[in-house]
Enzyme design. Structure first.
Site, PDB file in Angstrom:
ATOM      1  N   ARG A  96      17.794 -74.145 -37.916  1.00  7.25           N
ATOM      2  CA  ARG A  96      17.786 -72.773 -37.374  1.00  7.25           C
ATOM      3  C   ARG A  96      18.513 -72.715 -36.028  1.00  7.25           C
ATOM      4  O   ARG A  96      19.202 -71.738 -35.713  1.00  7.25           O
ATOM      5  CB  ARG A  96      16.340 -72.291 -37.234  1.00  7.25           C
ATOM      6  CG  ARG A  96      15.684 -72.036 -38.573  1.00  7.25           C
ATOM      7  CD  ARG A  96      14.216 -71.782 -38.423  1.00  7.25           C
ATOM      8  NE  ARG A  96      13.926 -70.506 -37.763  1.00  7.25           N
ATOM      9  CZ  ARG A  96      12.702 -70.118 -37.436  1.00  7.25           C
ATOM     10  NH1 ARG A  96      11.666 -70.925 -37.675  1.00  7.25           N
ATOM     11  NH2 ARG A  96      12.491 -68.963 -36.860  1.00  7.25           N
TER      12      ARG A  96
ATOM     13  N   HIS B 245       6.507 -65.340 -29.151  1.00 10.87           N
ATOM     14  CA  HIS B 245       6.372 -66.491 -30.058  1.00 10.87           C
ATOM     15  C   HIS B 245       7.244 -67.656 -29.638  1.00 10.87           C
ATOM     16  O   HIS B 245       7.514 -68.562 -30.436  1.00 10.87           O
ATOM     17  CB  HIS B 245       6.691 -66.071 -31.497  1.00 10.87           C
ATOM     18  CG  HIS B 245       5.658 -65.148 -32.067  1.00 10.87           C
ATOM     19  ND1 HIS B 245       5.895 -64.352 -33.156  1.00 10.87           N
ATOM     20  CD2 HIS B 245       4.384 -64.894 -31.691  1.00 10.87           C
ATOM     21  CE1 HIS B 245       4.803 -63.653 -33.431  1.00 10.87           C
ATOM     22  NE2 HIS B 245       3.879 -63.959 -32.548  1.00 10.87           N
TER      23      HIS B 245
ATOM     24  N   ALA C  73      19.102 -52.091 -39.382  1.00 10.37           N
ATOM     25  CA  ALA C  73      18.945 -51.969 -37.917  1.00 10.37           C
ATOM     26  C   ALA C  73      20.273 -51.678 -37.215  1.00 10.37           C
ATOM     27  O   ALA C  73      20.324 -50.866 -36.278  1.00 10.37           O
ATOM     28  CB  ALA C  73      18.332 -53.261 -37.365  1.00 10.37           C
TER      29      ALA C  73
HETATM   30  C1  BV8 Z   1      -3.088 -66.312 -33.107  1.00 14.18           C
HETATM   31  C2  BV8 Z   1       7.412 -68.578 -34.290  1.00 14.18           C
HETATM   32  C3  BV8 Z   1      -5.117 -66.413 -31.837  1.00 14.18           C
HETATM   33  C4  BV8 Z   1       7.708 -69.776 -35.128  1.00 14.18           C
HETATM   34  C5  BV8 Z   1       5.830 -67.180 -35.548  1.00 14.18           C
HETATM   35  C6  BV8 Z   1      -5.963 -61.522 -36.913  1.00 14.18           C
HETATM   36  C7  BV8 Z   1      -5.973 -61.612 -35.524  1.00 14.18           C
HETATM   37  C8  BV8 Z   1      -5.396 -62.693 -34.875  1.00 14.18           C
HETATM   38  C9  BV8 Z   1      -4.774 -63.706 -35.626  1.00 14.18           C
HETATM   39  C10 BV8 Z   1      -4.761 -63.630 -37.005  1.00 14.18           C
HETATM   40  C11 BV8 Z   1      -5.355 -62.552 -37.641  1.00 14.18           C
HETATM   41  N1  BV8 Z   1      -5.193 -62.728 -38.972  1.00 14.18           N
HETATM   42  C12 BV8 Z   1      -4.530 -63.883 -39.191  1.00 14.18           C
HETATM   43  C13 BV8 Z   1      -4.252 -64.464 -38.020  1.00 14.18           C
HETATM   44  C14 BV8 Z   1      -3.565 -65.743 -37.850  1.00 14.18           C
HETATM   45  C15 BV8 Z   1      -2.053 -65.597 -37.804  1.00 14.18           C
HETATM   46  C16 BV8 Z   1      -1.498 -64.535 -38.696  1.00 14.18           C
HETATM   47  O1  BV8 Z   1      -1.246 -63.412 -38.251  1.00 14.18           O
HETATM   48  N2  BV8 Z   1      -1.266 -64.885 -39.957  1.00 14.18           N
HETATM   49  C17 BV8 Z   1      -0.655 -63.949 -40.861  1.00 14.18           C
HETATM   50  C18 BV8 Z   1       0.261 -64.690 -41.823  1.00 14.18           C
HETATM   51  C19 BV8 Z   1      -1.768 -63.206 -41.582  1.00 14.18           C
HETATM   52  N3  BV8 Z   1      -1.642 -65.362 -36.450  1.00 14.18           N
HETATM   53  C20 BV8 Z   1      -1.474 -66.428 -35.627  1.00 14.18           C
HETATM   54  O2  BV8 Z   1      -1.739 -67.568 -35.953  1.00 14.18           O
HETATM   55  C21 BV8 Z   1      -0.967 -66.141 -34.233  1.00 14.18           C
HETATM   56  N4  BV8 Z   1      -1.853 -66.753 -33.277  1.00 14.18           N
HETATM   57  O3  BV8 Z   1      -3.533 -65.452 -33.798  1.00 14.18           O
HETATM   58  O4  BV8 Z   1      -3.810 -66.935 -32.083  1.00 14.18           O
HETATM   59  C22 BV8 Z   1      -5.006 -65.278 -30.882  1.00 14.18           C
HETATM   60  C23 BV8 Z   1      -5.071 -63.958 -31.344  1.00 14.18           C
HETATM   61  C24 BV8 Z   1      -4.983 -62.918 -30.436  1.00 14.18           C
HETATM   62  C25 BV8 Z   1      -4.798 -63.190 -29.084  1.00 14.18           C
HETATM   63  C26 BV8 Z   1      -4.716 -64.518 -28.656  1.00 14.18           C
HETATM   64  C27 BV8 Z   1      -4.819 -65.565 -29.546  1.00 14.18           C
HETATM   65  C28 BV8 Z   1       0.391 -66.786 -33.983  1.00 14.18           C
HETATM   66  C29 BV8 Z   1       1.428 -66.157 -34.863  1.00 14.18           C
HETATM   67  C30 BV8 Z   1       2.811 -66.653 -34.427  1.00 14.18           C
HETATM   68  C31 BV8 Z   1       3.415 -67.539 -35.497  1.00 14.18           C
HETATM   69  N5  BV8 Z   1       4.806 -67.858 -35.147  1.00 14.18           N
HETATM   70  N6  BV8 Z   1       7.095 -67.445 -35.162  1.00 14.18           N
HETATM   71  C32 BV8 Z   1       8.938 -69.576 -35.957  1.00 14.18           C
HETATM   72  O5  BV8 Z   1       9.645 -68.557 -35.805  1.00 14.18           O
HETATM   73  O6  BV8 Z   1       9.207 -70.493 -36.744  1.00 14.18           O
HETATM   74  S1  BV8 Z   1       5.557 -65.873 -36.583  1.00 14.18           S
HETATM   75  C33 BV8 Z   1       6.997 -65.534 -37.369  1.00 14.18           C
HETATM   76  O7  BV8 Z   1       6.664 -64.750 -38.468  1.00 14.18           O
HETATM   77  C34 BV8 Z   1       7.904 -64.676 -36.558  1.00 14.18           C
HETATM   78  O8  BV8 Z   1       7.913 -64.987 -35.205  1.00 14.18           O
HETATM   79  C35 BV8 Z   1       7.387 -63.310 -36.795  1.00 14.18           C
HETATM   80  O9  BV8 Z   1       6.391 -62.956 -35.888  1.00 14.18           O
HETATM   81  C36 BV8 Z   1       6.761 -63.467 -38.122  1.00 14.18           C
HETATM   82  C37 BV8 Z   1       7.673 -62.808 -39.062  1.00 14.18           C
HETATM   83  O10 BV8 Z   1       7.417 -61.469 -38.858  1.00 14.18           O
HETATM   84  P1  BV8 Z   1       8.618 -60.476 -38.714  1.00 14.18           P
HETATM   85  O11 BV8 Z   1       9.320 -60.720 -37.440  1.00 14.18           O
HETATM   86  O12 BV8 Z   1       8.046 -59.153 -38.955  1.00 14.18           O
HETATM   87  O13 BV8 Z   1       9.625 -60.910 -39.853  1.00 14.18           O
HETATM   88  P2  BV8 Z   1       9.445 -60.653 -41.415  1.00 14.18           P
HETATM   89  O14 BV8 Z   1      10.436 -61.496 -42.120  1.00 14.18           O
HETATM   90  O15 BV8 Z   1       7.993 -60.761 -41.782  1.00 14.18           O
HETATM   91  O16 BV8 Z   1       9.861 -59.125 -41.585  1.00 14.18           O
HETATM   92  C38 BV8 Z   1      11.190 -58.754 -41.317  1.00 14.18           C
HETATM   93  C39 BV8 Z   1      11.225 -57.254 -41.470  1.00 14.18           C
HETATM   94  O17 BV8 Z   1      12.565 -56.841 -41.203  1.00 14.18           O
HETATM   95  C40 BV8 Z   1      10.905 -56.809 -42.892  1.00 14.18           C
HETATM   96  O18 BV8 Z   1      10.027 -55.702 -42.837  1.00 14.18           O
HETATM   97  C41 BV8 Z   1      12.267 -56.401 -43.470  1.00 14.18           C
HETATM   98  O19 BV8 Z   1      12.146 -55.290 -44.331  1.00 14.18           O
HETATM   99  C42 BV8 Z   1      13.007 -55.992 -42.226  1.00 14.18           C
HETATM  100  N7  BV8 Z   1      14.456 -56.173 -42.318  1.00 14.18           N
HETATM  101  C43 BV8 Z   1      15.149 -57.105 -43.018  1.00 14.18           C
HETATM  102  N8  BV8 Z   1      16.475 -56.899 -42.838  1.00 14.18           N
HETATM  103  C44 BV8 Z   1      16.607 -55.838 -42.000  1.00 14.18           C
HETATM  104  C45 BV8 Z   1      15.330 -55.381 -41.672  1.00 14.18           C
HETATM  105  N9  BV8 Z   1      15.117 -54.323 -40.865  1.00 14.18           N
HETATM  106  C46 BV8 Z   1      16.217 -53.713 -40.356  1.00 14.18           C
HETATM  107  N10 BV8 Z   1      17.471 -54.099 -40.629  1.00 14.18           N
HETATM  108  C47 BV8 Z   1      17.710 -55.145 -41.444  1.00 14.18           C
HETATM  109  N11 BV8 Z   1      18.974 -55.513 -41.713  1.00 14.18           N
END
Ligand code: BV8
Ligand code: ZN
Length: 231
Positions: free
Chosen positions: A56, A109, A217
């Site tokens: 990446r 992140h 976007a």
């Molecule tokens: C945490 C870095 C505790 C690494 C990433 C409830 C509350 C709190 C936590 C949780 C909870 N439920 C579950 C959890 C745990 C977990 C979580 O959310 N799991 C999910 C799967 C359910 N969360 C965590 O573990 C987080 N930590 O909770 O700690 C805490 C809580 C609160 C306060 C303090 C402590 C840590 C999460 C971070 C993980 N690391 N990234 C790396 O990049 O390798 S996450 C990673 O995935 C990205 O950074 C990003 O955040 C995520 C992907 O999301 P998006 O950016 O939205 O990307 P995605 O592909 O999903 O979507 C893209 C969108 O773009 C789509 O909608 C698509 O249609 C659109 N798109 C595509 N092309 C285009 C477009 N739009 C416009 N134009 C285009 N051309």
């Protein structure tokens, strides 16, 4: 007018960087980010996780910002000229916002072009491949400076503070699947802030938004910025 923008992988998709969900590039077919972006995966198989981030990082260094990144730079300048401010928070670990010219980017992140020492915690710039033998000056092992699933996101206090003074909350290119990032729109709504979603398709939390605009976007962000700056 103070605008709070949260970006996700969709804002960098047209720059050739992978998205986590939905149609991805070849890179993402080879690796499952949900399996590899975790401390457990790194403890179990550090070489593969390093390889995932090295691929990446190389991809990012060869990529360029797109019109969506450029539009947010224009928004930042336009709001400042009107006595307002842009708070730009990103879930992305790429530096395309910075390379486009955004002056203050909050990487909740972490950042792909930085490494962190597992022993002393020092964070350093990193443009090269990392491996299991990569060491800090203190001889500690280096890992990517990114927040994995299960780890605490960065700058949360600053992010919640910025929501207190926001007049508008805008999520751009994010699926609303990952928390606490995906919960920020609800925090904004609870503070009476108007919320807008700019995405390719409705996000998981689309119902939380007052306005929703769909499209690529690189097209919908510049036209949305025009509207904001005309007001
Ligand atoms: C945490 C870095 C505790 C690494 C990433 C409830 C509350 C709190 C936590 C949780 C909870 N439920 C579950 C959890 C745990 C977990 C979580 O959310 N799991 C999910 C799967 C359910 N969360 C965590 O573990 C987080 N930590 O909770 O700690 C805490 C809580 C609160 C306060 C303090 C402590 C840590 C999460 C971070 C993980 N690391 N990234 C790396 O990049 O390798 S996450 C990673 O995935 C990205 O950074 C990003 O955040 C995520 C992907 O999301 P998006 O950016 O939205 O990307 P995605 O592909 O999903 O979507 C893209 C969108 O773009 C789509 O909608 C698509 O249609 C659109 N798109 C595509 N092309 C285009 C477009 N739009 C416009 N134009 C285009 N051309
Ligand atoms: Zn160290």
């Amino acid at each position: 007018m103070n605008v709070f923008v949260l970006t996700g992988a969709g804002v960098s998709a047209e720059s050739g960087l992978g998205v986590f969900r939905g149609s991805g590039t070849a890179l993402w077919k080879r690796y499952d980010p949900m399996q590899l972006a975790t401390p457990e995966a790194f403890a179990r198989d550090p070489a593969t996780v390093h390889e995932f981030y090295n691929a990446r990082r190389r991809n990012l260094i060869a990529a360029s910002p797109n019109a969506a990144h450029a539009a947010l730079v224009r928004l930042e300048a336009g709001l400042a000229q009107r006595g307002g401010a842009l708070t730009l928070v990103t879930q992305n670990i790429d530096d395309l916002h910075e390379r486009a010219g955004s002056s203050r980017v909050i990487h909740m992140h972490g950042e792909l072009l930085k490494a962190r020492c597992a022993s002393c915690g020092a964070v350093s710039d990193c443009q090269r491949d990392l491996g299991v033998d990569s060491r800090c000056g203190c001889a500690g092992a280096l890992r990517p400076h990114v927040v994995w699933f299960g780890e605490t996101p960065l700058y949360m206090d600053e992010i919640y503070a910025a929501l207190e003074t926001a007049d508008l909350f805008v999520a751009i290119g994010t699926s609303g699947a990952v928390y606490p990032a995906a919960g920020l729109v609800r925090e904004a709504r609870m503070r009476g802030v108007r919320c807008c979603e700019l995405n390719l398709e409705p996000s998981d939390n689309a119902a939380e938004f007052d306005d929703r605009r769909y499209g690529a976007a690189s097209e919908i962000v510049p036209s949305w910025v025009d509207v904001i700056l005309e007001k």
